[in-house]
Design a protein around this motif. Structure first.
Motif, PDB file in Angstrom:
ATOM      1  N   LEU A 140       0.841  -1.198   0.000  1.00 32.41           N
ATOM      2  CA  LEU A 140       0.000   0.000   0.000  1.00 32.41           C
ATOM      3  C   LEU A 140       0.877   1.250   0.000  1.00 32.41           C
ATOM      4  N   ALA A 141       1.939   1.240   0.795  1.00 37.21           N
ATOM      5  CA  ALA A 141       2.872   2.368   0.819  1.00 37.21           C
ATOM      6  C   ALA A 141       3.530   2.555  -0.546  1.00 37.21           C
ATOM      7  N   ASN A 142       3.872   1.450  -1.198  1.00 42.00           N
ATOM      8  CA  ASN A 142       4.489   1.554  -2.531  1.00 42.00           C
ATOM      9  C   ASN A 142       3.516   2.113  -3.549  1.00 42.00           C
ATOM     10  N   GLN A 143       2.243   1.752  -3.431  1.00 38.30           N
ATOM     11  CA  GLN A 143       1.225   2.323  -4.312  1.00 38.30           C
ATOM     12  C   GLN A 143       1.120   3.833  -4.108  1.00 38.30           C
ATOM     13  N   ALA A 144       1.185   4.251  -2.855  1.00 35.38           N
ATOM     14  CA  ALA A 144       1.135   5.686  -2.553  1.00 35.38           C
ATOM     15  C   ALA A 144       2.368   6.402  -3.109  1.00 35.38           C
ATOM     16  N   LYS A 145       3.523   5.743  -3.032  1.00 35.40           N
ATOM     17  CA  LYS A 145       4.746   6.339  -3.592  1.00 35.40           C
ATOM     18  C   LYS A 145       4.619   6.515  -5.097  1.00 35.40           C
ATOM     19  N   GLU A 146       4.087   5.502  -5.783  1.00 35.77           N
ATOM     20  CA  GLU A 146       3.902   5.601  -7.229  1.00 35.77           C
ATOM     21  C   GLU A 146       2.928   6.721  -7.571  1.00 35.77           C
ATOM     22  N   ALA A 147       1.881   6.848  -6.769  1.00 37.39           N
ATOM     23  CA  ALA A 147       0.907   7.917  -6.992  1.00 37.39           C
ATOM     24  C   ALA A 147       1.553   9.285  -6.805  1.00 37.39           C
ATOM     25  N   SER A 148       2.449   9.402  -5.832  1.00 34.81           N
ATOM     26  CA  SER A 148       3.117  10.688  -5.599  1.00 34.81           C
ATOM     27  C   SER A 148       3.960  11.098  -6.804  1.00 34.81           C
ATOM     28  N   LYS A 149       4.557  10.108  -7.468  1.00 35.06           N
ATOM     29  CA  LYS A 149       5.339  10.405  -8.669  1.00 35.06           C
ATOM     30  C   LYS A 149       4.430  10.825  -9.819  1.00 35.06           C
ATOM     31  N   ARG A 150       3.283  10.156  -9.956  1.00 37.27           N
ATOM     32  CA  ARG A 150       2.357  10.468 -11.056  1.00 37.27           C
ATOM     33  C   ARG A 150       1.721  11.837 -10.907  1.00 37.27           C
ATOM     34  N   HIS A 151       1.376  12.184  -9.668  1.00 34.81           N
ATOM     35  CA  HIS A 151       0.524  13.360  -9.465  1.00 34.81           C
ATOM     36  C   HIS A 151       1.222  14.529  -8.786  1.00 34.81           C
ATOM     37  N   GLY A 152       2.408  14.299  -8.229  1.00 34.19           N
ATOM     38  CA  GLY A 152       3.191  15.434  -7.761  1.00 34.19           C
ATOM     39  C   GLY A 152       2.976  15.859  -6.330  1.00 34.19           C
ATOM     40  N   PHE A 153       2.703  14.946  -5.425  1.00 34.25           N
ATOM     41  CA  PHE A 153       2.673  15.306  -4.001  1.00 34.25           C
ATOM     42  C   PHE A 153       3.861  14.645  -3.309  1.00 34.25           C
ATOM     43  N   SER A 154       4.211  15.147  -2.142  1.00 33.12           N
ATOM     44  CA  SER A 154       5.352  14.599  -1.418  1.00 33.12           C
ATOM     45  C   SER A 154       4.894  13.473  -0.504  1.00 33.12           C
TER      46      SER A 154
END
Length: 337
Positions: free
Chosen positions: A175-189
Motif C-alpha cells: 500500500l505504501a508503494n502504491q502511494a509512492k507511485e501515486a506521488s510520482k504520477r501526481h506530484g505530491f510529497s
C-alpha cells in the motif's frame, strides 16, 4: 488501473450515438429528425427521469427528460445515476463512444466514467470482459466544466482499485508503494515511516494491532502544499489502512471475513483524494495520514484484556481485538495534532 474514458470535444461532424438530457422537446430539434421527435412527443412523458431510446439511422440516440424540480445536490446525484445507466446501455450495445449533450452534462459524464469501471486484474480473459466504452464527446464548454470532475473520478477509481486488490498483493508495504507511485504520477510529497520509526514515536496502537502479523506496519505521510494555498493550517485527512482484518484473537466468523480486504477503504480514499488534489493543483494545503497494517491472530497477537499505550501517553484497555481501527487511528490523530 483501468484506463479512464477519454473526454473529447463534440463537433458538428461527430459520427456516433448521442445521449441528450432535456426539459422541453424543442431542445431536441437540432439533434433528432422528425420521426424521432414524433416518437419523443408520443412517449417522452412515460420516460420522465429515464432514458428513451430512439434510433438515428445506424446510430442510437437516447433522450432523458428532466422531471420535477429538486435541489442542486439531488439533481446532480440523479444525473450521475443516469450516466451510470447510460454507460450500461452503451456497453450492452458494444458502443465505443457516445456524445452527451443538453443539460447537466458534467454530472451525467461523471456517472458514466464511474459506472464504466471494472476490476479485471485477475481474469485470464480480461480482454474479452473489458467494456467497449472508451470515449465521451461533450461540448467545449462542458469539457471545461468536466475537467476537474474527471480528475476527481480518477482519484475515486484509483481508490476502488486499491480496495479491490486482495491482501496477497496489497500488504501494508505494498500500500505504501502504491502511494509512492501515486506521488510520482501526481506530484505530491510522501514519507513512509517503517517499524523502527513507528516504535520511536511510541505508536502503541498501530504496533499492538500489528503484533499478530508477519508483515511489518507502515505509517504513510502524504502532503500537497502548493505555493498558492489559501489555508494557513493544513487540512488533514486520516484513513484507516487495515489491509486485511481477521478480527485478531477476537476472530470474525468466516463469512464475515469475505470482504475484509476492503477494511483499508479509508486509506484508499485518502490516497485517492490527495492524488486528485495534487493532479488538479488545488490551492489547498492537504496532509494525508495512513496507519497501515493487517490484523491477524498469529504470533504475539494482542489479547483481550491487554493494556496498551498510544503515542500521547493515553492507556487503552483492549477488550475486543476486532476494534483495531480506533487503535491505529488514535496514533494517527495524535500525529495530526
Amino acid at each position: 488501473m483501468n484506463d479512464i474514458m477519454k473526454i473529447t470535444t463534440y463537433t458538428p461532424d461527430y459520427n456516433g450515438s448521442t445521449a441528450i438530457v432535456y426539459a422541453e422537446t424543442k431542445e431536441l430539434s437540432q439533434h433528432l429528425n422528425q420521426t424521432q421527435l414524433d416518437r419523443v412527443r408520443g412517449l417522452g412523458e412515460k420516460f420522465e427521469e429515464k432514458w428513451l431510446e430512439v434510433q438515428a439511422g445506424t446510430d442510437t440516440a437516447w433522450v432523458y427528460k428532466i422531471g420535477k424540480s429538486v435541489d442542486a445536490d439531488a439533481r446532480a446525484e440523479k444525473m450521475r445515476q443516469a450516466g451510470n445507466t447510460l454507460v450500461l446501455k452503451a456497453n450492452a450495445a458494444y458502443l465505443d463512444r457516445i456524445a452527451i449533450l443538453g443539460a447537466h452534462v458534467p454530472h451525467v459524464a461523471e456517472g458514466a466514467i464511474l459506472g464504466n469501471y471494472q476490476f479485471l486484474r485477475y481474469f485470464s480473459d480480461s480482454h474479452k470482459r473489458k467494456n467497449s466504452m472508451a470515449q465521451l464527446f461533450v461540448s467545449k464548454e462542458d469539457e471545461q466544466t468536466l475537467a476537474p470532475i474527471a480528475t476527481a473520478t480518477m482519484g475515486a477509481l484509483f481508490a476502488r482499485e486499491l480496495v479491490n486488490t486482495p491482501v496477497i498483493d496489497l500488504t501494508a508495504t505494498d500500500l505504501a508503494n502504491q502511494a509512492k507511485e501515486a506521488s510520482k504520477r501526481h506530484g505530491f510529497s510522501i514519507e513512509v515511516l517503517e517499524k523502527k520509526q513507528i516504535e520511536s514515536l511510541k505508536m502503541g496502537g498501530l504496533l499492538a494491532v500489528n503484533y499478530g502479523s508477519p508483515e511489518p506496519p507502515v505509517f504513510i505521510i502524504m502532503e500537497h502544499k502548493p505555493k498558492n494555498a489559501t489555508n494557513e493550517k493544513p487540512l488533514v485527512l486520516v484513513g484507516k489502512g487495515v489491509v486485511y482484518d481477521t478480527g485478531g484473537l477476537s476472530l470474525k466468523p468466516s463469512n464475515y471475513m469475505d470482504d475484509m480486504k476492503s477494511d483499508m477503504g479509508g486509506a484508499a480514499a485518502v490516497i485517492g483524494a490527495i492524488s486528485a488534489a495534487a493532479e488538479a493543483n488545488l490551492p489547498v494545503h492537504i496532509i494525508g495520514l495512513v496507519p497501515a497494517t493487517d490484523n491477524r491472530p498469529g504470533g504475539n497477537a494482542v489479547t483481550p484484556g491487554d493494556v496498551i499505550t498510544i503515542s500521547d501517553g493515553t492507556s487503552v484497555e483492549v477488550m475486543n481485538t476486532d476494534a483495531e481501527g480506533r487503535l491505529i487511528l488514535s496514533d494517527a490523530l495524535v500525529y495530526a495534532k
